[in-house]
Motif scaffolding. Structure first.
Motif, short mmCIF file in Angstrom:
data_model
loop_
_atom_site.label_atom_id
_atom_site.label_comp_id
_atom_site.label_asym_id
_atom_site.label_seq_id
_atom_site.Cartn_x
_atom_site.Cartn_y
_atom_site.Cartn_z
N ASP A 140 40.29 32.10 -13.42
CA ASP A 140 40.19 32.33 -14.86
C ASP A 140 40.12 31.01 -15.63
O ASP A 140 39.35 30.86 -16.59
N HIS A 141 40.94 30.03 -15.19
CA HIS A 141 40.91 28.71 -15.84
C HIS A 141 39.54 28.05 -15.64
O HIS A 141 38.98 27.47 -16.58
N ALA A 142 39.01 28.14 -14.44
CA ALA A 142 37.69 27.55 -14.17
C ALA A 142 36.61 28.26 -15.00
O ALA A 142 35.69 27.61 -15.52
N LEU A 143 36.74 29.59 -15.13
CA LEU A 143 35.76 30.34 -15.92
C LEU A 143 35.77 29.90 -17.38
O LEU A 143 34.72 29.75 -18.01
N VAL A 144 36.97 29.65 -17.91
CA VAL A 144 37.08 29.19 -19.30
C VAL A 144 36.42 27.82 -19.46
O VAL A 144 35.68 27.58 -20.43
N GLN A 145 36.67 26.93 -18.50
CA GLN A 145 36.09 25.60 -18.60
C GLN A 145 34.57 25.64 -18.47
O GLN A 145 33.85 24.95 -19.21
N TYR A 146 34.06 26.45 -17.54
CA TYR A 146 32.61 26.60 -17.41
C TYR A 146 32.00 27.22 -18.66
O TYR A 146 30.87 26.89 -19.04
N ARG A 147 32.75 28.12 -19.29
CA ARG A 147 32.24 28.75 -20.51
C ARG A 147 32.13 27.73 -21.65
O ARG A 147 31.23 27.80 -22.48
N HIS A 148 33.06 26.76 -21.67
CA HIS A 148 33.01 25.72 -22.69
C HIS A 148 31.70 24.93 -22.62
O HIS A 148 31.09 24.62 -23.65
N ILE A 149 31.30 24.58 -21.41
CA ILE A 149 30.10 23.75 -21.25
C ILE A 149 28.85 24.60 -21.02
O ILE A 149 27.78 24.06 -20.72
N GLU A 150 28.98 25.93 -21.13
CA GLU A 150 27.87 26.87 -20.99
C GLU A 150 27.19 26.75 -19.63
O GLU A 150 25.95 26.85 -19.53
N ASP A 151 27.98 26.53 -18.59
CA ASP A 151 27.43 26.40 -17.23
C ASP A 151 27.28 27.80 -16.64
O ASP A 151 28.26 28.45 -16.24
N LEU A 152 26.04 28.28 -16.58
CA LEU A 152 25.79 29.65 -16.13
C LEU A 152 26.13 29.82 -14.65
O LEU A 152 26.80 30.79 -14.26
N GLN A 153 25.67 28.90 -13.80
CA GLN A 153 25.94 29.04 -12.37
C GLN A 153 27.43 29.02 -12.08
O GLN A 153 27.93 29.77 -11.24
N GLY A 154 28.16 28.16 -12.77
CA GLY A 154 29.61 28.11 -12.57
C GLY A 154 30.28 29.40 -13.00
O GLY A 154 31.16 29.92 -12.28
N GLN A 155 29.89 29.95 -14.15
CA GLN A 155 30.48 31.20 -14.61
C GLN A 155 30.16 32.35 -13.66
O GLN A 155 31.04 33.16 -13.33
N LEU A 156 28.91 32.42 -13.22
CA LEU A 156 28.54 33.49 -12.30
C LEU A 156 29.28 33.37 -10.98
O LEU A 156 29.70 34.39 -10.38
N GLU A 157 29.45 32.15 -10.51
CA GLU A 157 30.18 31.96 -9.26
C GLU A 157 31.63 32.39 -9.40
O GLU A 157 32.20 33.03 -8.49
N MET A 158 32.27 32.07 -10.53
CA MET A 158 33.66 32.47 -10.74
C MET A 158 33.78 33.99 -10.85
O MET A 158 34.71 34.61 -10.30
N LEU A 159 32.83 34.62 -11.57
CA LEU A 159 32.87 36.09 -11.67
C LEU A 159 32.63 36.73 -10.31
O LEU A 159 33.24 37.77 -9.99
N LYS A 160 31.77 36.15 -9.53
CA LYS A 160 31.51 36.67 -8.19
C LYS A 160 32.75 36.58 -7.32
O LYS A 160 33.12 37.52 -6.60
N LYS A 161 33.44 35.42 -7.38
CA LYS A 161 34.70 35.28 -6.62
C LYS A 161 35.74 36.27 -7.11
O LYS A 161 36.46 36.89 -6.31
N LYS A 162 35.82 36.44 -8.41
CA LYS A 162 36.81 37.34 -8.99
C LYS A 162 36.53 38.78 -8.57
O LYS A 162 37.47 39.53 -8.18
#
Length: 773
Positions: free
Chosen positions: A719-741
């Motif tokens: 969740d912390h990583a998802l928030v940080q990726y959302r700050h910088i609008e990193d799509l691949q990072g957000q998708l990867e975190m949601l996939k892991k979740k």
């Protein structure tokens, strides 16, 4: 055009006469003297000589006297000081009266030393009347110079001065007649009244006919002395700030030339500076030669080295590096021959910074034998600056030594010691020019040790306290640094606003305008890469590559973004080849001397090997990068190396070591205020926790409890990583975190939450795809 005297100065002399005749009340004497001194000894650039109005007018218009003196009472009841001034002005009713007035001026002054000695020798005092104004006071010196300059005037020039004086006081005719009876006296010349001639008579037309011409309205508004001082001020401001000539001042100079004002040869140098900063190489080259050709006629070889110095700076700014070094070598030789220490020290400092700005020219500088190594060159410059008491150069050298210490990874205490010395020197010796670079280097030092908030405060302190009179180059660098810090936090809109809020005078320099466009393009390309709009990012990077980076640092950032684009596309072999080419190219051009560049390239190479499933091959690279970063205290690079090391340990199933490493550095990672680094660290820590949870599975209850606790930690880190990726609008990072979740929830049996996360995954992907269209 008069060399010194103007109608405004004659009016100041009349006001000084009023003061000497005791018609100025005691309580108003301060106002009158302050007004006179503010004109003859300008204390700031806000004097009337430098007004920003685009309408051409006198250096000191008659309106200034009216606004200052009309509300001030005089010793004569019912009359203001301005009324008495007008009476005195209109009492000068012919050229002979003006001549008599100037001749009377020495009687306002006290006796000179020669007069005292002459009276003492003769034993009797002369009949000449003397006033109480000290000859050595600013007012006394002004009166003596005006008298001397008038006696030096040719007859025709004195007549021209008289005619200009008529035009100058003419707007006050109505105000004068309201308080004084003018009778039938001619407003031009009392001699015409005595001869019974009016203004239409041929003799009057011959004498004063040119006053009716429109272009003669402001003739004599400025003297040669005023124009030279104006030019000197503009040149000093352009050299200090690094900008261009303001539009209002350029228009005023054009109006001066149309009004018959002779522009001195310094105007060629002013045109050179303006053309140079505007990017017009040929005009700058032509004006530079024109100025120094004229100057050499009177000063011979005394300023030849400065011509060569300006030529070298001009050639370097337009990319002619070989020609610049050749001209600088000749400038150094000429300065030594003429024993010009100031010019010699400046030349040496320029050569050092030229080598730092263009590392590819370091071999040519070493071959020329001008300076030794960088350390020896700085030591030489420091000693020369101290001997010559050039405090600004000494402060700049101290900052260069601090920058060199950061580059080589020397002690941080030594770096901040040099910064503190430069700061102390700027306060004690009032060298304001070093404050901007000092704050920039201090901000860079704080960024290197992972204190992002202190780096931010340095930039804000510069903008709020020192941006008003700061050089344009320092101002531009500070805006770009703050924009970069905002992008690290994911505040793209604020970063764009910061770059848009750069003052307009910065945009007037072509060099900074091109650099600004390039830097803003880099920030947009970085955002496009994060948003997974790779085609648009590639197109933008290709366009920037064709444009050509403005300096070495920006070129390195452009190369890193190109490598990041290849990694995002999954073309890891090409990305690795590009890193190798970057390392070899930087090594050949001496650009890899900075240990921060070395650690970043090593980390990038290890990251590519890790993502290509060759983790063990990147182990030695990561350890080497961590060792260099630790020695140089480059903490963001150190945390990146540790994060990569934890990734390798996860691949080797060494989960406890990876988790322990990451947990120990997470507070310092967050202090860097780099969302990408923080997000990647949280993601790797979540992987380590999941690995620990998988290795702690067992039939007993304690193992299940521990496993559940580790999974909860992993979910929290995701969740912390998802928030940080959302700050910088990193799509691949957000998708990867949601996939892991979603995977973890599905594994735990929370099918509803897993489906919701999967839906969120698909919705996020569609949202970004719609925005990228």
């Amino acid at each position: 055009m008069s060399r010194y005297l103007t109608p405004a100065k004659i009016t100041l002399l009349v006001l000084a006469l009023l003061y000497a005749e005791d018609v100025v009340p005691t309580k108003e004497a301060t106002t009158v003297l302050s007004f006179i001194l503010s004109q003859i000894v300008p204390s700031s650039k806000h004097s009337p000589l430098f007004r920003e109005s685009t309408e051409f007018e006198h250096a000191l218009p008659i309106d200034e006297f009216e606004s200052t003196l009309s509300s001030r009472p005089s010793a004569r009841p019912g009359r203001s000081l301005f009324d008495l001034l007008l009476k005195r002005l209109w009492a000068i009713d012919c050229s002979h009266a003006l001549d008599a007035f100037i001749a009377y001026l020495p009687s306002l002054l006290t006796k000179s030393r020669e007069q005292f000695l002459r009276d003492r020798e003769s034993g009797e005092e002369s009949d000449q009347v003397h006033g109480r104004i000290l000859r050595t006071s600013p007012l006394g010196a002004f009166i003596r110079r005006c008298h001397l300059e008038y006696t030096r005037l040719q007859f025709q020039d004195s007549i021209t001065l008289w005619q200009d004086f008529i035009s100058y006081r003419l707007p006050t005719r109505e105000a004068y007649e309201r308080k004084n009876h003018a009778g039938s006296r001619n407003a031009l010349d009392s001699n015409l009244t005595e001869l019974g001639l009016d203004s239409s008579h041929p003799l009057a037309q011959l004498m004063y006919g040119r006053l009716a011409e429109e272009e003669q309205k402001y003739h004599g508004a400025y003297s040669m002395y005023d124009v030279e001082k104006l030019m000197e001020f503009q040149v000093s401001e352009i050299q200090r700030v690094g900008g261009r000539l303001p539009d209002g001042m350029r228009l005023k100079l054009q109006q001066m030339s149309k009004a018959g004002t002779v522009i001195p040869k310094l105007g060629n140098y002013l045109n050179f500076l303006d053309s140079w900063r505007g990017g017009d190489y040929y005009s700058a080259f032509d004006n530079l030669h024109r100025y120094f050709d004229y100057a050499m006629q009177t000063r011979e070889r005394a300023i030849y080295q400065y011509a060569l110095l300006n030529l070298a700076i001009l050639q370097a700014d337009f990319g002619c590096h070989a020609e610049a070094l050749s001209a600088m070598q000749e400038a150094i030789a000429t300065a030594r021959e003429n024993k010009d220490t100031t010019c010699l020290n400046f030349c040496m400092s320029w050569v050092y910074h030229f080598g730092r700005t263009f590392p590819g020219e370091m071999d040519a500088i070493r071959d020329s034998g001008i300076l030794g190594s960088e350390v020896e060159g700085l030591a030489f410059l420091k000693s020369r600056a101290k001997d010559a008491e050039m405090w600004s150069l000494l402060g700049t050298t101290l900052l260069s030594e601090a920058k060199l210490g950061m580059q080589y990874g020397d002690s941080l205490a030594g770096v901040f010691e040099n910064i503190a010395k430069a700061s102390y020197l700027s306060v004690v010796r009032s060298t304001q020019s070093t404050i901007g670079p000092m704050l920039l280097i201090k901000g860079a030092a704080f960024s290197r040790i992972g204190l992002g908030h202190l780096s931010w405060f340095c930039g804000q302190a510069f903008l709020q306290c020192h941006s008003k009179d700061a050089p344009i180059e320092d101002l531009f660098k500070n805006y770009c640094r703050i924009a970069g810090l905002l992008v690290q936090r994911g505040k793209y809109v604020e970063a764009e606003q910061m770059l848009d809020n750069i003052p307009s005078h910065v945009h007037r320099r072509m060099k900074f305008q091109n650099s600004l466009n390039f830097y803003s393009g880099l920030l947009r390309a970085r955002r496009l890469i994060h948003r997974d709009n790779l085609d648009a990012a590639e197109h933008l990077l290709d366009r920037l590559s064709g444009q050509g980076p403005p300096d070495v640092k920006v070129a390195f950032s452009l190369s890193l973004l190109g490598i990041e684009l290849l990694i995002r596309r999954g073309v890891l072999d090409q990305a690795l080849e590009k890193v190798e080419d970057l390392i070899q190219g930087a090594d050949k051009s001496h650009e890899i001397n900075d240990i921060a560049v070395q650690t970043r390239l090593l980390n990038l190479k290890a990251r590519i090997l890790t993502e290509s499933r060759h983790s063990l091959k990147g182990f030695s690279l990561v350890m080497r990068a961590a060792q260099i970063a630790y020695r140089g205290r480059i903490l963001p690079s150190l945390w990146t190396s540790i994060c990569l090391l934890a990734t390798i340990l996860n691949d080797l199933r060494e989960f406890p070591a990876a988790a322990e490493l990451l947990q120990s550095i997470m507070p310092q990672v967050l202090e860097c205020q780099d969302c990408e680094l923080a997000a990647h660290s949280y993601s790797v820590l979540a992987d380590a926790n999941m690995g620990l949870a998988g290795s702690s599975s067992g039939p007993d209850k304690s193992s299940a409890t521990k496993q559940k606790e580790l999974i909860n930690k992993a979910m929290e880190n995701i969740d912390h990583a998802l928030v940080q990726y959302r700050h910088i609008e990193d799509l691949q990072g957000q998708l990867e975190m949601l996939k892991k979740k979603a995977t973890i929830m599905h594994w735990r049996g929370d099918l509803v939450l897993a489906n919701d996360t999967a839906t969120q995954y698909l919705g996020l992907k569609k949202e970004y795809e719609a925005q990228n269209v």
